[in-house]
Write an enzyme that holds these catalytic residues in place. Sequence first.
Site, PDB file in Angstrom:
ATOM      1  N   HIS A 276      -2.792   2.942  -5.590  1.00  0.00           N
ATOM      2  CA  HIS A 276      -2.557   4.060  -6.516  1.00  0.00           C
ATOM      3  C   HIS A 276      -3.467   3.960  -7.746  1.00  0.00           C
ATOM      4  O   HIS A 276      -2.988   3.908  -8.883  1.00  0.00           O
ATOM      5  CB  HIS A 276      -1.110   4.107  -7.017  1.00  0.00           C
ATOM      6  CG  HIS A 276      -0.061   4.085  -5.961  1.00  0.00           C
ATOM      7  ND1 HIS A 276      -0.033   4.983  -4.913  1.00  0.00           N
ATOM      8  CD2 HIS A 276       1.024   3.281  -5.789  1.00  0.00           C
ATOM      9  CE1 HIS A 276       1.020   4.725  -4.158  1.00  0.00           C
ATOM     10  NE2 HIS A 276       1.669   3.696  -4.657  1.00  0.00           N
ATOM     11  N   ASP A 327       3.084   3.738   2.368  1.00  0.00           N
ATOM     12  CA  ASP A 327       3.838   3.420   1.154  1.00  0.00           C
ATOM     13  C   ASP A 327       5.349   3.609   1.327  1.00  0.00           C
ATOM     14  O   ASP A 327       6.024   2.759   1.895  1.00  0.00           O
ATOM     15  CB  ASP A 327       3.273   4.282   0.015  1.00  0.00           C
ATOM     16  CG  ASP A 327       3.765   3.846  -1.359  1.00  0.00           C
ATOM     17  OD1 ASP A 327       4.548   2.902  -1.439  1.00  0.00           O
ATOM     18  OD2 ASP A 327       3.371   4.461  -2.362  1.00  0.00           O
TER      19      ASP A 327
HETATM   20 ZN    ZN Z   1       3.901   0.613  -3.591  1.00  0.00          ZN
END
Ligand code: ZN
Length: 469
Positions: A276, A327
Site C-alpha cells: 500500500h 490482502d
Molecule cells: Zn495488509
Amino acid sequence: MRARTDDTAGSTIFARRALLTDGWATNVRLTVTGGVLGEIAGDARPVDGDLECGIVLPGLCNAHSHAFQRALVGHTESRAAHATDTFWTWRTLMYRLAAALDAELLEAVAAQVYAEMVACGYTSVVEFHYLLGGNTAATSAAVFADALLGAAEQSGIRLIYVPVLYERGDFDEPALNDAQARFALPLDGYLGHYENVRDRLPEPHRIGLGAHSLRAVSPAALREVGEISAREDVPVHLHIAEQQREVDACLATLGARPVEWLLDNLHVDERWTLVHATHIDSDEVSQLAASGATVCACPTTEGNLGDGFFPLREFLTNGGRLAIGSDSHVTINPFEELRWLEYGQRLLSGQRNVAALVDRHTGASLYRRALAGGARAAGRDDGQLRPGAPADLIVLDDSDPLFVGHSDATLLDALVFSGRPPPIERVLVAGRWCVEQGVHAHADTIAANYRRAVAGASQCLQPGAGGTP
Ligand SMILES: [Zn+2]
C-alpha cells in the site's frame, strides 16, 4: 507438521502454448522432477504418457494476505445513518474477528482462502501474519503458525510465512489497546518465533520478516528487522502509506512522509516489499523505484477500503517493481486485481492503457510485472518457467470462448480484461497437481471445515456485537 506425500515426480506436460522467458512458445514439453522444472523444449511433439493441455502460464504469487479476514467479507458493507464509514471503522470489525480467532478457526479460514487462491491461479502466497500475541494453547504464535502451515498443506499452495512485528498503538501512542494486544510480541519474542518457525519449515515453504507499519513499530526495531533481512537474505514486508491519516501522523512525529522517512533512515533494497504505497509524492516515487524495493498493490481491497490511488504510471516509468496481493480477500482473483489496478488509473487520468509502457499490451504487461514482482516479494529471482525453477504453473482451457480470435499478442489482455472467471483446468504447485478439471482436489473437505468453523465465529460480526475500536 504434515509432510507432502503426493508429489508427481518425473511427469511431463505437453502444452500447445506456454509463456516462457522469451515470450509465447508453441508445442512445449515441460519436464517436472521432484517439484522443479527440468528440460523445457519448444516446437516439440507429444510423447506417450505426456499430459497434453492447452495454455500453460507461470503461476502468480499473492504477495499480501491476511487470511483470517476472508471471514469478514460481506460483513462490513453497511453503515449507520448519518455516520461516515472509513478504513478506521472497518478496522473495528476486523479487530472483533481477530479477537475471536483460535487456531482451529484460523486454519479452517486460511485453508478455504488458499484453496480459492490456487483455483484462481495463485501458486504462492505471502501471509503477512500479525496475530502473534495470543497467550493460550489455542492462540499462541507457534500454534497459529502451525495452523497457517496446515492450511497451506491442505490447499497445496506455496506459503511464504511472514511473522509481523507489532509493538505500539500509534506513532505517538506506545500503549496498545485491548484488541491490538492480540498482535504484540516484544522484539526478542518476535525474533525467537521467527527463528523457531524458520528452523522447522517443511518444503516447499519459506519464511520472511515483517513489520506492521511505521506507526506500529519503533524505528530501532525496524532497523534491526531490516538488518536481519539482509543478513539472512530473506524478504521483508511492511505496510507503508495506506491512509492519508498515517502520512499526516508520520509527518507530525518523524518529520517526514512514510516512504521518505524509510528511504532516508534504512537501507531499503530489493529484499523489501512495501505494501500500500498509496499516498506517495513524486520524490518518493522516483526514490522508491530506484531502491529496487517492490511495491505490492492490493487494488480490490484498496478500493473496498477507500484507500486511494497508487501513482502507477509514474512508478512504472521510473522502473519500479510491482506485485499484487488480495490482502483482505474481498476478491480472490489475480486477473481482477490487475484489471482494477488499471481501471483505477483510467478513471483517475481519463486515459486508457496506462500500465502499458514498452510492452504496449496492458494485460500482458501487468501479468509479467506481477510475476516478476511477486517472485521478488517471495524471495525468488523471478517467476518464470525455466529449468531449475519451481514447478508452479497453471493450465488454461484453450478451447474456452474467452480465447476465440486471440493471438499470442492479446491472450493475456483477454484474460485480464474479460471479467469472467479464468478457464483454469489445472494448477501445479511444487510438482503437485492441486487443481484438476477446474476443481480443487480437497475443495469439499475444506469448504465443510470452513462452514462449520465460521458459522459460530461470525456471531461477533453481527450488528450490536461488542468490540474494541
Ligand atoms: Zn495488509
